[in-house]
Design a protein around this motif. Structure first.
Motif, short mmCIF file in Angstrom:
data_model
loop_
_atom_site.label_atom_id
_atom_site.label_comp_id
_atom_site.label_asym_id
_atom_site.label_seq_id
_atom_site.Cartn_x
_atom_site.Cartn_y
_atom_site.Cartn_z
N ILE A 144 19.08 65.60 -32.70
CA ILE A 144 20.32 66.38 -32.82
C ILE A 144 20.98 66.05 -34.15
N GLU A 145 21.32 67.08 -34.90
CA GLU A 145 22.03 66.89 -36.17
C GLU A 145 23.52 67.02 -35.87
N VAL A 146 24.26 65.92 -36.07
CA VAL A 146 25.69 65.94 -35.77
C VAL A 146 26.44 66.57 -36.94
N PRO A 147 27.44 67.43 -36.69
CA PRO A 147 28.21 68.02 -37.80
C PRO A 147 28.85 66.93 -38.67
N GLU A 148 29.01 67.25 -39.95
CA GLU A 148 29.49 66.24 -40.89
C GLU A 148 30.90 65.76 -40.54
N ARG A 149 31.74 66.69 -40.09
CA ARG A 149 33.11 66.29 -39.76
C ARG A 149 33.11 65.26 -38.61
N ALA A 150 32.21 65.45 -37.65
CA ALA A 150 32.13 64.49 -36.54
C ALA A 150 31.72 63.12 -37.05
#
Lengths: 155, 359
Positions: free
Chosen positions: B86-92
Motif C-alpha cells: 500500500i502506498e500511503v499518501p504523502e500528507r499522511a
C-alpha cells in the motif's frame, strides 16, 4: 473535615497497565492539575498511604504484590481502580496472562473508567473515594476498641 | 572477603511508576552484581492477533505503551502496508512524522521529569511536566486523546490537521523551545545535577555496541544508530543531524535527550513547512499475506514489529521487540560497581519502559 480528608496520601501501583493511566496519575499530581494544592501527596510507602490507586489488570505474578501492598496499608483505606483494565481487563481481557479486574484480588471502592483515564476523571474518582474513606473512619471510631482489628488484617 | 547481602529493588518502588524487580548484590555500599527479573506486567497481547482482525489490532498495538503509543501504532501500520504494497499518501506520511515527533517531545520531557525526581530535584520534575502538558494539549486538539491517540490506521491516518492549525502549532513551538531551553540549562549546567550524573553509570562504546544498546542509551556512549536516518514516513525528506555523545555516563544520556528535544522541534517545524496538500488515506482491500520486519525509532531506541499474515483477516504472528529489553543488559553492566545511592539515577538513565518490555 479530619486530617485524613484534608491531606490524604496516595500510593500507586501498576498492575499490568500500558503506562497510559500511570502517567495520567502522575500528571494529576503535577502542574495544570496539581492535586498537591489540596494536600494530596504521592508516597512510595504503603504504611503512609490512605488511598491505593491501581492501574491495569492482575496476573498470577503480581497478584501477591498487589495483595501485599494492600495489606500493609493501615485502616481506614480505600482502593481506586483506574482505567478500564483495572475494572475488567479492557482491551487485553482475552489475553492468556490477564486474570481480569483487580477486584478479583482486593476489594475496590471506586472504579474510574477510561482508556486511558483522564486526569479529571482520576481526580473525580479520588474525591469520591475520600467520602468513602471518611465514612470508613467514622465506622471504625464508632466501634468499641476491643473489637478493632489490627491494621493489615482487614479484608 | 566482605559479606554479601542482597537488597531487592522493586517491583513497587517510589522512583519507578512501573514494576521491575532487581536483586542488588551488595558488598557494603557497592553493587557487585544485579539479577533482574521481569514479567510483572506481561499481558501476552502478541497472541491477540489471532482474535482481532488486522485492522483492529492497531488499537492493541498502540496500547503496547502509553508513552510512545503513536509510534507503536504507526510501526505496526507501516509493516502491514509493506506486506500489502500500500502506498500511503504523502500528507499522511508527514502527519505521522509530526505526531511521532510530538510523541518524542512528550516522552523526553516526561523522562527529564522522572530523572530529576530520581535525584530528588522535585521542582525540576514539576517544571518538566508543566511543559509536557503543552505538548499533550496539542495531541488533544489534533487527535482527541492525550496519551492514546488512535489516529493511525492502515492506509493512512484518521484525522487531518488544518493548515491554519499547523501554522499555529509551529509558532507555539517557538515559545515551547524557549521554555525547554531554560529547563535543559538546569539539567546540563547546574552543579548539583552534574554532581549526581557525571561519571555515574559509565558504559563504554564497546560495551554499548556488544550489549546491543539502542536509542539515547547507545548514542550517549557514541554508538551512532538512529533509525530515523533510514527515512521511513517523511524522515527521508527532512534534514536533521543525529545527536551523539562520547562519555557514556548518565549525564551523556541526559545530554542526548536534551538535544533531541530541539531536533524534534526543528523536525516538526520543517515538516509543517513542507507538508503537501492532498488525501490522508487510501482504501485498503484484501488481507496481508507475507511477513515483514518493521523498524522505527522510538524515544527510547529501536522498535521492531515483526508481522506475519497468511491472506486471512487474522495475522499468524506478531512479535514486538522494544528498546528497553535491548537496554537491560547494558543497564546491568552500568550498575555493576556503582554505589547503592546511585541505583535510581542509573536505572532511570536508560529510560526504562516496562510496559513495552513485557508486552
Amino acid at each position: 473535615m479530619t486530617y485524613l480528608a484534608k491531606s490524604p496520601w496516595i500510593i500507586h501501583y501498576d498492575a499490568s497497565s500500558c503506562n497510559g493511566c500511570d502517567i495520567e496519575v502522575l500528571a494529576a499530581l503535577t502542574p495544570v492539575y496539581d492535586v498537591e494544592r489540596f494536600g494530596i501527596v504521592n508516597t512510595g510507602n504503603p504504611k503512609h498511604a490512605d488511598v491505593f490507586l491501581v492501574t491495569g489488570s492482575v496476573n498470577e505474578q503480581n497478584r501477591e504484590i498487589l495483595k501485599n501492598t494492600y495489606d500493609q496499608m493501615a485502616d481506614p483505606k480505600v482502593v481506586v481502580a483506574i482505567g478500564i483494565c483495572a475494572a475488567s481487563g479492557g482491551i487485553f481481557r482475552e489475553c492468556y496472562n490477564v486474570m481480569g479486574g483487580i477486584d478479583k484480588v482486593i476489594p475496590v471502592d471506586v472504579f474510574v473508567p477510561g482508556c486511558a483515564a483522564r486526569p479529571e476523571a482520576i481526580i473525580d474518582g479520588v474525591v469520591k473515594a475520600l467520602g468513602i474513606l471518611e465514612a470508613k473512619r467514622q465506622a471504625m471510631n464508632d466501634r468499641p476498641a476491643a473489637t478493632r482489628k489490627p491494621a493489615g488484617d482487614s479484608v | 572477603m566482605t559479606k554479601q547481602i542482597i537488597v531487592p529493588f522493586g517491583p513497587q518502588h517510589p522512583v519507578l511508576p512501573e514494576p521491575i524487580h532487581l536483586d542488588l548484590v551488595l558488598e557494603d555500599e557497592r553493587v557487585v552484581d544485579v539479577i533482574p527479573s521481569i514479567g510483572y506486567i506481561h499481558r501476552g497481547f502478541e497472541k491477540l492477533v489471532e482474535k482481532r482482525e488486522f485492522t483492529e489490532y492497531v488499537y492493541v498495538a498502540e496500547r503496547t505503551c502509553g508513552i510512545c503509543s503513536f509510534i507503536h501504532g504507526m510501526t505496526y501500520c507501516v509493516g502491514v502496508e509493506q506486506i500489502m504494497n500500500i502506498e500511503v499518501p504523502e500528507r499522511a506520511d508527514y502527519l505521522r512524522t509530526i505526531w511521532s515527533e510530538y510523541s518524542r517531545l512528550h516522552s523526553h520531557l516526561l523522562w527529564l521529569g522522572l530523572f530529576a525526581d530520581s535525584f530528588g530535584f522535585e521542582n525540576l520534575f514539576m517544571n518538566a511536566w508543566r511543559i509536557r502538558e503543552r505538548i499533550l494539549d496539542v495531541f488533544e486538539q489534533t487527535t482527541g486523546g492525550r496519551v492514546i491517540q488512535g489516529t493511525c490506521k492502515i492506509g493512512g491516518v484518521r484525522r487531518d490537521i488544518a493548515n491554519e492549525k499547523l501554522a499555529e502549532m509551529s509558532s507555539n513551538l517557538d515559545s515551547i523551545r524557549k521554555e525547554i531551553e531554560d529547563l535543559t540549562n538546569v539539567f546540563l549546567h547546574d552543579d548539583t545535577v552534574r554532581h549526581r550524573t557525571r561519571n555515574v553509570g559509565v558504559l563504554s562504546r564497546e560495551d554499548a555496541y556488544h550489549l546491543g544498546a539502542v536509542g539515547p542509551t547507545g548514542r550517549g556512549s557514541g554508538v551512532a544508530i538512529d533509525l530515523r536516518k533510514t527515512g521511513y514516513a517523511a524522515y527521508g525528506k527532512l534534514n536533521f543531524s543525529m545527536v551523539t555523545d562520547s562519555c557514556g555516563d548518565a549525564y551523556s544520556r541526559c545530554l542526548v535527550r536534551c538535544k533531541e528535544l530541539f531536533s524534534s522541534i526543528d523536525l516538526i517545524q520543517q515538516a509543517i513547512r513542507k507538508i503537501p496538500d492532498g488525501p490522508i488515506e487510501v482504501k485498503v482491500t484484501g488481507a496481508p499475506n507475507g511477513e515483514f520486519f518493521c523498524r522505527a525509532e522510538q524515544p527510547r531506541g529501536e522498535l521492531v514489529h515483526y508481522i506475519k499474515g497468511n491472506g486471512t483477516k487474522f495475522l499468524v504472528r506478531s512479535r514486538i521487540r522494544t528498546p528497553t529489553l535491548s537496554n537491560i543488559p547494558s543497564l546491568i553492566k552500568m550498575l555493576q560497581g556503582c554505589e547503592l545511592a546511585d541505583v535510581p539515577v542509573i536505572v532511570l538513565s536508560i529510560d526504562p519502559c516496562i510496559s513495552c518490555t513485557e508486552r
